[in-house]
Design an enzyme around this catalytic site. Structure first.
Site, PDB file in Angstrom:
ATOM      1  N   HIS A   1      14.512  80.957 -46.589  1.00  0.00           N
ATOM      2  CA  HIS A   1      14.802  81.165 -48.009  1.00  0.00           C
ATOM      3  C   HIS A   1      13.666  80.700 -48.908  1.00  0.00           C
ATOM      4  CE1 HIS A   1      18.924  81.352 -46.267  1.00  0.00           C
ATOM      5  NE2 HIS A   1      18.900  82.434 -47.007  1.00  0.00           N
TER       6      HIS A   1
ATOM      7  N   ASN B   1      28.776  88.588 -34.224  1.00  0.00           N
ATOM      8  CA  ASN B   1      29.157  87.287 -34.789  1.00  0.00           C
ATOM      9  C   ASN B   1      30.017  87.445 -36.050  1.00  0.00           C
ATOM     10  OD1 ASN B   1      28.693  84.276 -34.625  1.00  0.00           O
ATOM     11  ND2 ASN B   1      27.993  84.665 -36.710  1.00  0.00           N
TER      12      ASN B   1
ATOM     13  N   ASP C   1      34.640  78.231 -31.799  1.00  0.00           N
ATOM     14  CA  ASP C   1      33.844  79.431 -32.066  1.00  0.00           C
ATOM     15  C   ASP C   1      34.762  80.588 -32.437  1.00  0.00           C
ATOM     16  OD1 ASP C   1      32.156  81.666 -31.966  1.00  0.00           O
ATOM     17  OD2 ASP C   1      30.830  80.614 -30.567  1.00  0.00           O
TER      18      ASP C   1
ATOM     19  N   TYR D   1      22.939  92.785 -41.960  1.00  0.00           N
ATOM     20  CA  TYR D   1      23.666  91.645 -42.522  1.00  0.00           C
ATOM     21  C   TYR D   1      24.664  92.131 -43.574  1.00  0.00           C
ATOM     22  CZ  TYR D   1      24.637  87.902 -45.801  1.00  0.00           C
ATOM     23  OH  TYR D   1      25.272  87.051 -46.662  1.00  0.00           O
TER      24      TYR D   1
ATOM     25  N   THR E   1      28.683  89.236 -50.082  1.00  0.00           N
ATOM     26  CA  THR E   1      27.298  89.160 -50.542  1.00  0.00           C
ATOM     27  C   THR E   1      26.902  90.386 -51.361  1.00  0.00           C
ATOM     28  OG1 THR E   1      24.998  89.267 -49.742  1.00  0.00           O
ATOM     29  CG2 THR E   1      26.667  90.093 -48.258  1.00  0.00           C
TER      30      THR E   1
ATOM     31  N   ALA F   1      29.213  82.458 -40.857  1.00  0.00           N
ATOM     32  CA  ALA F   1      28.578  83.743 -40.530  1.00  0.00           C
ATOM     33  C   ALA F   1      27.076  83.538 -40.417  1.00  0.00           C
ATOM     34  CB  ALA F   1      28.861  84.768 -41.634  1.00  0.00           C
TER      35      ALA F   1
ATOM     36  N   PHE G   1      25.235  86.151 -54.972  1.00  0.00           N
ATOM     37  CA  PHE G   1      23.829  86.530 -55.087  1.00  0.00           C
ATOM     38  C   PHE G   1      23.030  85.441 -54.365  1.00  0.00           C
ATOM     39  CE2 PHE G   1      23.583  90.549 -57.433  1.00  0.00           C
ATOM     40  CZ  PHE G   1      24.927  90.816 -57.405  1.00  0.00           C
TER      41      PHE G   1
HETATM   42  N1  UDP Z   1      10.626  85.364 -50.151  1.00  0.00           N
HETATM   43  C1  UDP Z   1       9.268  85.150 -50.138  1.00  0.00           C
HETATM   44  N2  UDP Z   1       8.773  84.155 -49.331  1.00  0.00           N
HETATM   45  C2  UDP Z   1       9.570  83.378 -48.547  1.00  0.00           C
HETATM   46  C3  UDP Z   1      10.962  83.600 -48.576  1.00  0.00           C
HETATM   47  C4  UDP Z   1      11.456  84.606 -49.382  1.00  0.00           C
HETATM   48  O1  UDP Z   1       8.522  85.830 -50.836  1.00  0.00           O
HETATM   49  O2  UDP Z   1       9.061  82.500 -47.830  1.00  0.00           O
HETATM   50  C5  UDP Z   1      11.186  86.405 -51.037  1.00  0.00           C
HETATM   51  C6  UDP Z   1      12.020  87.461 -50.313  1.00  0.00           C
HETATM   52  O3  UDP Z   1      11.200  88.523 -49.884  1.00  0.00           O
HETATM   53  C7  UDP Z   1      13.001  87.877 -51.408  1.00  0.00           C
HETATM   54  C8  UDP Z   1      13.205  86.594 -52.231  1.00  0.00           C
HETATM   55  O4  UDP Z   1      12.094  85.764 -51.917  1.00  0.00           O
HETATM   56  O5  UDP Z   1      12.423  88.856 -52.236  1.00  0.00           O
HETATM   57  C9  UDP Z   1      14.481  85.858 -51.887  1.00  0.00           C
HETATM   58  O6  UDP Z   1      14.547  85.740 -50.489  1.00  0.00           O
HETATM   59  P1  UDP Z   1      15.562  84.780 -49.748  1.00  0.00           P
HETATM   60  O7  UDP Z   1      15.272  84.889 -48.285  1.00  0.00           O
HETATM   61  O8  UDP Z   1      15.524  83.436 -50.374  1.00  0.00           O
HETATM   62  O9  UDP Z   1      16.986  85.385 -50.094  1.00  0.00           O
HETATM   63  P2  UDP Z   1      17.597  86.877 -49.866  1.00  0.00           P
HETATM   64  O10 UDP Z   1      17.355  87.607 -51.167  1.00  0.00           O
HETATM   65  O11 UDP Z   1      16.915  87.514 -48.700  1.00  0.00           O
HETATM   66  O12 UDP Z   1      19.027  86.615 -49.612  1.00  0.00           O
END
Ligand code: UDP
Length: 323
Positions: A187, A92, A51, A141, A117, A75, A169
């Site tokens: 995601h 973390n 860890d 984050y 990021t 992370a 991205f």
């Molecule tokens: N999103 C969504 N429904 C989901 C998951 C994500 O509408 O079940 C949208 C989220 O609000 C963002 C985009 O999809 O606008 C990408 O989100 P993700 O969590 O994949 O990646 P992030 O941009 O947060 O890193």
């Protein structure tokens, strides 16, 4: 080269380990297996379960392995979770990076490629996003990753660290063997594909009243294999500093959903849900610097390719790695 790689059981770390090993490098994975999967750790790599929040184990592992370079993936990486519990992210992500850099400096290891990021920028006023934009994160984050970048810049200036910040991205897609498996999954693409697989009834679209063309958030989706390739180029070219890794083109949530419907041939019901706290409306990269300096060009990041690779993987692993 000998690469000390944290987070090798995770999504991007596992794909990058495999690519390093394919190209003949030697890899030591350092990972606490908290969120990743032992099955995703490449069998050709040496695995140390430890860890990063503790100083000693990482210091000892780096000292024993004597790497030429460190790739730091380990992370927490969820915007929503970080909004709910900011301190968990600082503890973390920042503590882990501090202990890792300390371990490197103590062993005379200078070279690090850090998983940063686009969330370090927040919501900039101009698109596409270049590396010189102000960094004003809108969530803990992104702030935690920015703190790591700043810490490493000071270590560069004062102690000779040689950092590269790869500002990802939206990582997505899969290889034949390795894919995205988070619990809970937050995601977009895996959540949509879960519905296509019949494992959820419908997917929620978080907000359709954003100031974008179709009202849904715009992101820059980049194939995990293209991300992995950028790490190797940064290493080979000894390219220090920050690089945005995206395609240069934005894709809305609704466009991603359409691509998933087309590739899977499934209906995929969707409902509109409230906005998710911390989500900027629109983020897409300028990939010009990475192309010019690293010679990097995304090859697998057309949205149709991303979705079809992810769909192949999820169909073959309907319950992720655990099953
Ligand atoms: N999103 C969504 N429904 C989901 C998951 C994500 O509408 O079940 C949208 C989220 O609000 C963002 C985009 O999809 O606008 C990408 O989100 P993700 O969590 O994949 O990646 P992030 O941009 O947060 O890193």
């Amino acid at each position: 080269m000998k690469i000390f790689l944290t987070g090798g059981s995770g999504y991007i770390g596992s794909v990058t380990s495999a690519l390093l090993l394919d190209r003949g490098h030697e890899v030591m994975v350092f990972d606490n297996l908290e969120r990743g999967h032992r099955e995703a750790v490449d069998p050709r790599a040496q695995l140390v379960v430890g860890d990063l929040k503790e100083e000693r184990p990482v210091a000892e592992a780096v000292k024993a392995f004597k790497p030429d370079a460190v790739f730091h993936f380990a992370a927490y990486a969820l915007v929503g979770e970080s909004m709910a519990d900011p301190m968990m992210y600082f503890r973390n992500n920042v503590t882990g990076a501090v202990n890792l850099v300390n371990a490197m400096l103590a062993s005379g290891v200078k070279r690090i490629v850090f998983s940063s990021t686009c969330a370090t920028y927040g919501q900039p006023d101009t698109m596409p996003m270049t590396e010189d934009l102000p960094q004003r994160p809108t969530n803990p984050y992104g702030e935690s990753k920015l703190m790591c970048e700043r810490m490493m810049r000071w270590a560069q200036e004062r102690s000779g660290l040689e950092p590269t910040f790869l500002r990802y991205f939206n990582a997505c897609g899969a290889t034949e063997r390795l894919g995205e498996d988070h619990a809970p999954e937050t995601h977009l693409i895996p959540n949509i594909l879960k519905v296509a697989l019949g494992k959820a009834e419908s997917v929620q679209l978080f907000g359709d009243d954003y100031p974008t063309e179709d009202g849904t958030c715009v992101r820059d989706y980049i194939h995990v294999s293209d991300l992995a390739e950028a790490h190797l180029l940064a290493l080979e070219k000894h390219a220090l500093g920050a690089f945005n890794l995206g395609t240069g083109k934005g894709c809305s949530v609704k466009e991603v959903l359409s691509a998933c419907r087309e590739i899977t041939g499934r209906e995929i019901p969707a409902t509109i849900a409230p906005r998710r706290p911390g989500d900027p409306a629109c983020l897409y990269a300028s990939a010009a610097k990475a192309e010019k300096v690293l010679g990097w060009k995304p090859r697998e990041s057309a949205i149709e390719t991303i979705v079809s690779h992810a769909w192949n993987w999820h169909r073959r692993h309907p319950d992720g790695y655990g099953a």
